[in-house]
Write a protein that holds these residues in place. Structure first.
Motif, PDB file in Angstrom:
ATOM      1  N   VAL A 131       1.154  -1.526   0.134  1.00  0.00           N
ATOM      2  CA  VAL A 131      -0.347  -0.149   0.532  1.00  0.00           C
ATOM      3  C   VAL A 131       0.867   0.859  -0.588  1.00  0.00           C
ATOM      4  CG1 VAL A 131      -1.214   0.945   1.203  1.00  0.00           C
ATOM      5  CG2 VAL A 131      -1.584  -1.161   1.093  1.00  0.00           C
ATOM      6  N   GLY A 132       2.152   1.535   0.878  1.00  0.00           N
ATOM      7  CA  GLY A 132       2.432   2.468   0.644  1.00  0.00           C
ATOM      8  C   GLY A 132       3.476   2.661  -0.772  1.00  0.00           C
ATOM      9  N   LYS A 133       4.411   1.529  -1.080  1.00  0.00           N
ATOM     10  CA  LYS A 133       4.584   1.625  -2.196  1.00  0.00           C
ATOM     11  C   LYS A 133       3.548   2.160  -3.479  1.00  0.00           C
ATOM     12  CE  LYS A 133       8.396  -1.301  -1.455  1.00  0.00           C
ATOM     13  NZ  LYS A 133       9.008  -2.888  -1.322  1.00  0.00           N
ATOM     14  N   MET A 134       2.345   2.343  -3.256  1.00  0.00           N
ATOM     15  CA  MET A 134       1.658   2.178  -3.929  1.00  0.00           C
ATOM     16  C   MET A 134       1.007   3.924  -4.213  1.00  0.00           C
ATOM     17  SD  MET A 134       0.365  -0.302  -6.294  1.00  0.00           S
ATOM     18  CE  MET A 134      -0.067  -1.823  -6.750  1.00  0.00           C
ATOM     19  N   LEU A 135       0.984   4.498  -2.789  1.00  0.00           N
ATOM     20  CA  LEU A 135       0.818   5.590  -2.736  1.00  0.00           C
ATOM     21  C   LEU A 135       1.906   6.556  -2.988  1.00  0.00           C
ATOM     22  CD1 LEU A 135      -1.327   4.937   0.706  1.00  0.00           C
ATOM     23  CD2 LEU A 135      -2.305   6.155  -1.630  1.00  0.00           C
ATOM     24  N   LEU A 136       3.632   6.054  -3.062  1.00  0.00           N
ATOM     25  CA  LEU A 136       4.458   7.112  -3.158  1.00  0.00           C
ATOM     26  C   LEU A 136       4.578   8.088  -4.258  1.00  0.00           C
ATOM     27  CD1 LEU A 136       7.304   5.187  -2.293  1.00  0.00           C
ATOM     28  CD2 LEU A 136       6.457   7.535  -1.100  1.00  0.00           C
ATOM     29  N   PRO A 137       3.623   7.322  -5.207  1.00  0.00           N
ATOM     30  CA  PRO A 137       4.781   7.971  -6.938  1.00  0.00           C
ATOM     31  C   PRO A 137       2.806   8.826  -6.836  1.00  0.00           C
ATOM     32  CG  PRO A 137       4.392   6.144  -7.656  1.00  0.00           C
ATOM     33  CD  PRO A 137       3.976   6.233  -5.405  1.00  0.00           C
TER      34      PRO A 137
ATOM     35  N   ALA B 172       2.690  14.964  -3.765  1.00  0.00           N
ATOM     36  CA  ALA B 172       2.191  15.946  -4.770  1.00  0.00           C
ATOM     37  C   ALA B 172       3.063  17.171  -3.708  1.00  0.00           C
ATOM     38  CB  ALA B 172       1.378  16.889  -4.573  1.00  0.00           C
ATOM     39  N   SER B 173       3.953  16.351  -2.474  1.00  0.00           N
ATOM     40  CA  SER B 173       4.691  17.739  -2.138  1.00  0.00           C
ATOM     41  C   SER B 173       6.000  16.783  -1.076  1.00  0.00           C
ATOM     42  CB  SER B 173       4.351  18.109  -1.163  1.00  0.00           C
ATOM     43  OG  SER B 173       3.169  18.119   0.309  1.00  0.00           O
ATOM     44  N   PHE B 174       6.932  17.748  -0.575  1.00  0.00           N
ATOM     45  CA  PHE B 174       7.959  16.830   0.064  1.00  0.00           C
ATOM     46  C   PHE B 174       7.439  15.971   1.043  1.00  0.00           C
ATOM     47  CE2 PHE B 174      10.652  16.884   3.272  1.00  0.00           C
ATOM     48  CZ  PHE B 174      11.916  15.880   3.206  1.00  0.00           C
ATOM     49  N   GLN B 175       6.356  17.699   2.165  1.00  0.00           N
ATOM     50  CA  GLN B 175       5.800  16.772   2.912  1.00  0.00           C
ATOM     51  C   GLN B 175       4.831  15.327   3.306  1.00  0.00           C
ATOM     52  OE1 GLN B 175       5.905  19.544   2.023  1.00  0.00           O
ATOM     53  NE2 GLN B 175       6.971  20.845   3.277  1.00  0.00           N
ATOM     54  N   GLN B 176       4.523  15.397   1.735  1.00  0.00           N
ATOM     55  CA  GLN B 176       3.814  14.344   1.814  1.00  0.00           C
ATOM     56  C   GLN B 176       4.646  13.094   1.381  1.00  0.00           C
ATOM     57  OE1 GLN B 176       0.770  14.703  -1.447  1.00  0.00           O
ATOM     58  NE2 GLN B 176      -0.858  16.405  -0.359  1.00  0.00           N
ATOM     59  N   PHE B 177       5.448  13.006   0.401  1.00  0.00           N
ATOM     60  CA  PHE B 177       6.662  12.386   0.254  1.00  0.00           C
ATOM     61  C   PHE B 177       6.630  11.491   1.869  1.00  0.00           C
ATOM     62  CE2 PHE B 177      10.857  10.701  -0.712  1.00  0.00           C
ATOM     63  CZ  PHE B 177       9.959   9.841  -2.272  1.00  0.00           C
ATOM     64  N   LEU B 178       7.394  12.240   2.551  1.00  0.00           N
ATOM     65  CA  LEU B 178       8.178  12.286   3.578  1.00  0.00           C
ATOM     66  C   LEU B 178       6.977  11.496   4.504  1.00  0.00           C
ATOM     67  CD1 LEU B 178      10.281  12.467   6.022  1.00  0.00           C
ATOM     68  CD2 LEU B 178       9.320  14.582   6.877  1.00  0.00           C
ATOM     69  N   THR B 179       5.877  12.553   4.556  1.00  0.00           N
ATOM     70  CA  THR B 179       4.570  11.463   5.494  1.00  0.00           C
ATOM     71  C   THR B 179       4.524  10.021   5.205  1.00  0.00           C
ATOM     72  OG1 THR B 179       3.599  13.480   5.946  1.00  0.00           O
ATOM     73  CG2 THR B 179       2.439  11.706   6.774  1.00  0.00           C
ATOM     74  N   ILE B 180       4.756   9.679   3.813  1.00  0.00           N
ATOM     75  CA  ILE B 180       4.239   7.897   3.180  1.00  0.00           C
ATOM     76  C   ILE B 180       5.004   7.117   2.574  1.00  0.00           C
ATOM     77  CG2 ILE B 180       2.947   6.520   0.891  1.00  0.00           C
ATOM     78  CD1 ILE B 180       1.745   9.662  -0.074  1.00  0.00           C
ATOM     79  N   SER B 181       6.570   8.423   3.377  1.00  0.00           N
ATOM     80  CA  SER B 181       7.520   6.927   3.022  1.00  0.00           C
ATOM     81  C   SER B 181       8.384   6.667   5.086  1.00  0.00           C
ATOM     82  CB  SER B 181       8.587   7.807   3.043  1.00  0.00           C
ATOM     83  OG  SER B 181       9.375   8.390   1.761  1.00  0.00           O
ATOM     84  N   LEU B 182       7.486   6.988   5.893  1.00  0.00           N
ATOM     85  CA  LEU B 182       7.461   7.191   7.191  1.00  0.00           C
ATOM     86  C   LEU B 182       6.057   6.170   7.422  1.00  0.00           C
ATOM     87  CD1 LEU B 182       8.028  10.019   8.949  1.00  0.00           C
ATOM     88  CD2 LEU B 182       9.683   8.608   8.456  1.00  0.00           C
ATOM     89  N   ALA B 183       5.065   6.239   6.778  1.00  0.00           N
ATOM     90  CA  ALA B 183       4.528   4.515   7.178  1.00  0.00           C
ATOM     91  C   ALA B 183       4.319   3.565   6.149  1.00  0.00           C
ATOM     92  CB  ALA B 183       2.453   5.327   6.439  1.00  0.00           C
TER      93      ALA B 183
END
Length: 401
Positions: A83-89, A92-103
């Motif tokens: 699920v996390g890898k599907m959401l990474l792409p 839309a912002s660095f904050q979203q990328f960081l949040t999804i990566s931590l999850a």
């Protein structure tokens, strides 16, 4: 644990490492290009947060592994990762990328518990050595594959879309896992902690060794976040060449692994480790001053040789001393120190870049490795004192008899 089950676990670890390290050499360029942020500062923040999540979550996954069946454990971890890898792409912002990566790392931390499972399930002696050797070979192999492949992925219009493929692979692994593993729980051997008396791990020798580990891993990992930027600024070369230089230590490790002289290294362990760490510090400083890409490549190869042998020597030093022979608690404490060093390294790197420029991490790394050589010398003195004490104690006991 059967060979088929062990092979599946190694496959999970290999794919996890490749997906994790695929774009890591190019994080500064990625963050600047796609999220319009300061790539240097964003990389330091990103790596530090990711390290912190792994440090906090890995022990919790280890506790769950004792309660759940190994099939349930792997399926839960892989499901969250998919699920996390599907959401990474979709970031839309660095904050979203960081949040999804931590999850994503909340679940990906479960994969790091699988390796101790394999070692625990292996036979004593040759079985555990074989499991460790395969893991190191797989780890360095994943560094090489991800580093070279990442140099091509980062040039694509949408490099993050590669995580759709990794998410699909995780879903396939879930299906395979369901048929390979039974429902019985994963077994961990019970470990007895030895902390009493004069053989306590809380001795000066253990403190010196812990400091050595901290300085050693901080020094070597501080140059990694901004290595490709340093090469890009210093030399006119392609991203493929940068990626090869980045993974050069792992290429050297793969090539030297069958030829590592373990017996000779054991015989002159302290002197070898002292010389290796000092020479590695010099090689890090030389990487800053050379102007030719050819000489930089030669120095990078020599650095890889010294790094690989010293990495083996630092482990041999632990198991040769009394603190590493019998106490499992000491190994877990050393692992914690190593993780703290990996967390501290990117934070120190960004400070050096801000103060000394892009060459700053190399300079501080060289100084830290010189300090680790001093720790080796002090540890050798402490080790000799301990040996003299035990010899004297044995003579006194014989005289009393």
């Amino acid at each position: 644990m059967t060979k088929q089950e062990k092979g599946f676990i190694y496959s999970c670890l290999l794919l996890t490492f490749i997906s994790e390290m695929l774009l890591s050499p190019f994080y500064p360029q990625l963050f600047s290009r796609f999220f319009q942020v300061d790539g240097v500062q964003a990389t330091s923040l990103f790596i530090s947060c990711c390290r912190l999540v792994v440090i906090l979550l890995a022990p919790l996954w280890a506790l769950l592994a004792k309660r759940w069946s190994i099939r349930t454990f792997v399926v839960v971890g892989l499901s969250g990762m998919a699920v996390g890898k599907m959401l990474l792409p979709t970031s839309a912002s660095f904050q979203q990328f960081l949040t999804i990566s931590l999850a994503l790392l909340v679940f990906q931390s479960s994969m790091y518990v699988l390796y101790p499972m394999v070692v625990a399930a292996s036979k004593q002696g040759a079985g555990k050595i074989s499991a460790t050797t395969r893991y190191l070979f797989m780890f360095h192999g994943s560094v090489i594959v991800s580093g070279i492949a990442g140099s091509y992925i980062i040039t694509q219009p949408f490099p993050l879309h590669v995580y759709y493929l990794f998410g699909l692979v995780d879903l396939i692994l879930i299906v395979i896992c369901w048929f390979i593993f039974s429902t019985k729980g994963a077994e961990f051997p019970s470990e007895r902690t030895e902390m009493g008396g004069k053989e306590s791990v809380w001795k000066l020798g253990f403190a010196l060794y812990s400091l050595l580990v901290f300085l050693f891993y901080t020094g070597h990992h501080m140059i990694r976040p901004y290595f490709t930027i340093f090469v890009e600024y210093s030399y006119d070369t392609s991203k493929q060449v940068m990626s090869v230089l980045y993974v050069m230590p792992s290429l050297v490790a793969i090539g030297l692994q069958p030829f590592l002289p373990k017996e000779s290294l054991k015989a002159r362990l302290h002197m070898s480790l002292l010389c290796l760490t000092a020479v590695t510090g010099i090689l890090l400083l030389l990487q800053v001053v050379v102007e030719s890409i050819g000489w930089f490549t030669v120095i990078r190869i020599l650095y890889g040789i010294c790094f690989f042998i010293s990495l083996a020597a630092i482990d041999l030093l632990f198991f040769q001393t009394r603190i590493g022979r019998s106490s499992p608690l000491s190994f877990s404490l050393v692992t914690s120190v190593q993780n703290i060093a990996l967390l501290f390294a990117p934070m120190a790197a960004v400070l050096m870049v801000e103060r000394q420029g892009i060459a700053g991490p190399f300079i501080l790394s060289g100084m830290l490795l010189f300090s680790s050589a001093l720790c080796v010398a002090l540890l050798a003195v402490q080790f000799n004192k301990a040996e003299i004490y035990h010899l004297k104690k044995g003579v006194e006991q014989r005289d009393n008899m």
